[in-house]
Design an enzyme around this catalytic site. Structure first.
Site, short mmCIF file in Angstrom:
data_model
loop_
_atom_site.label_atom_id
_atom_site.label_comp_id
_atom_site.label_asym_id
_atom_site.label_seq_id
_atom_site.Cartn_x
_atom_site.Cartn_y
_atom_site.Cartn_z
N LYS A 1 0.87 -1.19 0.00
CA LYS A 1 0.00 0.00 0.00
C LYS A 1 0.89 1.22 0.00
O LYS A 1 2.03 1.17 0.49
CB LYS A 1 -0.87 0.03 1.27
CG LYS A 1 -2.10 0.88 1.14
CD LYS A 1 -3.23 0.10 0.49
CE LYS A 1 -4.44 0.93 0.23
NZ LYS A 1 -5.57 0.08 -0.17
N ASP B 1 -6.97 4.35 -4.52
CA ASP B 1 -7.62 4.22 -3.21
C ASP B 1 -8.22 5.61 -2.96
O ASP B 1 -8.45 6.37 -3.92
CB ASP B 1 -6.61 3.80 -2.13
CG ASP B 1 -7.28 3.34 -0.83
OD1 ASP B 1 -7.73 2.19 -0.76
OD2 ASP B 1 -7.38 4.15 0.12
#
Ligand code: NDP
Ligand code: 2IT
Length: 449
Positions: free
Chosen positions: A129, A169
C-alpha cells in the site's frame, strides 16, 4: 523487541513496543492475531516458524519527499510512501491513497490487511500500500498533475509489473492513475502493466471501476442467502460518496434494495424516497467531474435532507455498508445500528468498524462481512487487469462480470469454511484464517527469509 506469538497479550505487547504510536497498525494486527494465534496453537508448525511475527514486519517501508509547485508558484512539500508488506504469493499489490491523514501507521495497517485480502481472492498477488499526505481537495487539475508526476518520479524505481503494482484508493482515481502512468512510461520508456485502474484506452480493464462496490454487495447477497434471506426490499444505509460507495449503491438498487443515505466527511444525505440509478449517476458526475460535495444533492433532489457534521449510522436500516474510511463505526454506532434492526454489515471501506464494534456485531449475530473479504472485488479485478496486460488483450465486460461474481462467491465460501461456528458464521474469523493460511504456507516454503 519482538515477542513470540504465544498468546495475544504477549504478542501485542511486543508489537506495540516495536511500532510505537502506530495505533491503526496495532488495531489491524490485533484483529487478525485474535483469530490467527488460536489457529496456530492448533497447528504449531506456524508458531515454530514464527510466521505471524514475520508477517507483521513489512518487507520494506519506503518513504520519500515529494516537492511540487502550486498554481501560485509556491514550492510545496509532501511525504510519499510505499509499504511493501509481503510478496510470498505474488508481486506486491495494493492501492495508493492521497489524503491529509496519511501516515506510516495507516499505510502499514492497509498493507498488512491487503496481504490477507489478496490471498483470499485466490489470485497470485502479494500485499502493499502507498500514498501521500497530500490533500487533493480544492486543488486545480494542473496541481494534481504536477503532484502525481513528482510522486511517480521517486516511486518508479520501486515498482514494476513483476515487482509491485499500485492502483487507486481514497483520493486516487482514473485522473491520478493517468498522470502517474504517463510519468512512469516517460521515465522508463516502457509500456507495461505497472499500475491498475488504468483508462480503457491504455490497458485498463472493464469493470475495474465498479468492482469494489459491486463485489461488496455480492458478498452481502451471499451472506444473506446463506442465512435464508435476500437483499430484495431491504433498506440500506451507505457512508461515503466516492468510487466504492456509489457502486455499492448502484448494485444494491439493481438487486431491489432501497438505498437511503450517502455521505462525505462533512455530513450525510438522507433520501427517504430511495436512490435510483439516475440519482446515483448524478452523484458520480458530482464527485468525478465537478468535484463537488454531497450536500449539493439536496439542491438537485429537494425531497432529500442534508445532515451536517454527522454519520448515517443512526438512520433505521436493515443493512449498513460503510464505504468511506477506517474507524467510522464505533461501538456506539454499532449499538445504534443493532438497536434499530440492522441485520447485516458489509465493509466496502478498509477497517471501517473498530474492533469493539466488530465484537458487538459478532455477539449480536449480525451478518458481518469483513473488509478483507467484502471489498476484495476491487483488487481481484486489478489482478484480472494484470492478466490481461500480460496477455496483451482485453476481456469483455460481461466475461469479467461473471469472473468477479465467481471470485466473490469463492471468497464467501472460503470464509464460511473457516468461520462457521454452529448456526452462525463468524466471517471475520473465517477471512483471517483462510487469508493467513495460504500466505503462511508460502512463507514457510522459502525457508528463513
Ligand atoms: P474515494 O476517494 O473515491 O471516496 C472516498 C469517500 O470517503 C469520499 O466520499 C470521502 O469524503 C469519504 N472519506 C474519506 N476520508 C474520510 C474521513 N476521514 N471521514 C469521512 N469520510 C471520509 O475513495 P474510495 O471510494 O476508492 O475508497 C473508500 C474506501 O474503500 C477506503 O477505505 C478505501 O481504502 C476502500 N477501498 C477502495 C477500493 C477501490 O478499489 N477504490 C478497494 C477496496 C477498498 P470526502 O470527499 O469528504 O473526503
Ligand atoms: O484496498 C484495496 O483493495 C484497494 N485500494 C485496491 C487495490 C488494488 O490494487 O486494486
Amino acid at each position: 523487541m519482538q515477542k513470540r506469538a504465544v498468546d495475544i497479550d504477549t504478542f501485542m505487547e511486543g508489537l506495540v513496543a516495536r511500532n510505537p504510536g502506530e495505533i491503526e497498525f496495532h488495531q489491524a494486527v490485533h484483529e487478525v492475531a485474535t483469530d490467527v494465534i488460536p489457529y496456530m496453537q492448533k497447528h504449531p508448525k506456524y508458531l515454530d516458524e514464527q510466521v505471524l511475527e514475520r508477517l507483521c514486519e513489512p518487507d520494506r517501508v519506503i518513504s520519500f519527499r515529494v516537492c511540487w509547485h502550486d498554481d501560485d508558484h509556491n514550492i510545496r512539500v509532501n511525504r510519499g510512501y510505499r509499504i511493501q508488506n509481503n510478496n510470498a504469493i505474488g508481486p506486491y499489490k495494493g492501492g495508493l491513497r492521497f489524503h491529509p491523514s496519511v501516515n506510516q501507521s495507516i499505510l502499514k495497517f492497509l498493507a498488512f490487511e491487503q496481504t490477507f485480502k489478496n490471498s483470499l481472492t485466490g489470485l497470485p498477488m502479494g500485499g502493499g500500500k502507498g500514498g501521500a499526505d497530500f490533500n487533493p481537495r480544492g486543488k486545480s487539475d494542473p496541481e494534481i498533475m504536477r503532484f502525481c508526476q513528482s510522486f511517480m518520479t521517486e516511486l518508479y524505481r520501486h515498482v514494476g509489473p513483476y515487482t509491485d503494482v499500485p492502483a487507486g484508493d481514497i483520493g486516487v482515481g482514473a485522473r491520478e492513475i493517468g498522470y502517474m502512468f504517463g510519468q512512469y512510461k516517460r521515465l522508463t520508456n516502457t509500456f507495461s502493466g505497472v499500475l491498475t485502474g488504468k483508462g480503457l484506452e491504455y490497458g485498463g480493464s472493464a469493470m475495474r471501476t465498479e468492482a469494489t462496490g459491486y463485489g461488496c454487495v455480492y458478498f452481502l447477497i451471499d451472506m444473506l442467502e446463506a442465512s435464508g434471506s435476500s437483499l430484495d426490499g431491504k433498506v440500506v444505509v451507505i457512508s461515503g460518496s466516492g468510487n466504492v460507495a456509489t457502486h455499492a449503491a448502484e448494485q444494491s438498487v439493481m438487486n431491489g434494495a432501497k438505498v437511503i443515505t450517502l455521505s462525505d466527511s462533512d455530513g450525510y444525505i438522507y433520501d427517504s424516497d430511495g436512490m435510483t440509478k439516475e440519482k446515483i449517476n448524478w452523484v458520480k458526475e458530482l464527485k468525478n467531474v465537478r468535484r463537488g460535495r454531497i450536500k449539493e444533492y439536496v439542491n438537485e433532489f429537494p425531497s432529500a435532507k442534508y445532515i451536517d457534521g454527522e454519520k448515517p449510522w443512526n438512520v433505521e436500516c436493515d443493512v449498513a455498508l460503510p464505504c468511506a474510511t477506517q474507524n467510522e463505526i464505533t461501538i456506539d454506532d454499532a449499538k445504534m445500528l443493532t438497536k434499530n434492526g440492522c441485520i447485516a454489515v458489509s465493509e466496502g471501506a478498509n477497517m471501517p468498524t473498530n474492533n469493539d464494534a466488530v465484537q458487538h456485531f459478532i455477539n449480536a449475530k449480525v451478518l458481518f462481512g469483513p473488509a478483507k473479504a467484502a471489498n476484495a472485488g476491487g483488487v481481484a479485478m486489478s489482478g484480472l487487469e494484470m492478466s490481461q496486460n500480460s496477455e496483451r488483450r482485453s476481456w469483455a465486460s460481461d466475461e469479467l462480470s461473471v469472473m468477479l461474481r465467481e471470485i466473490m462467491s469463492g471468497i464467501h465460501e472460503r470464509c464460511r469454511e473457516a468461520g462457521t461456528e454452529g448456526d452462525y458464521c463468524n466471517y471475520a474469523k473465517g477471512a483471517n484464517i483462510a487469508g493467513f493460511k495460504k500466505v503462511a504456507d508460502a512463507v514457510m516454503a522459502f525457508g528463513m527469509v
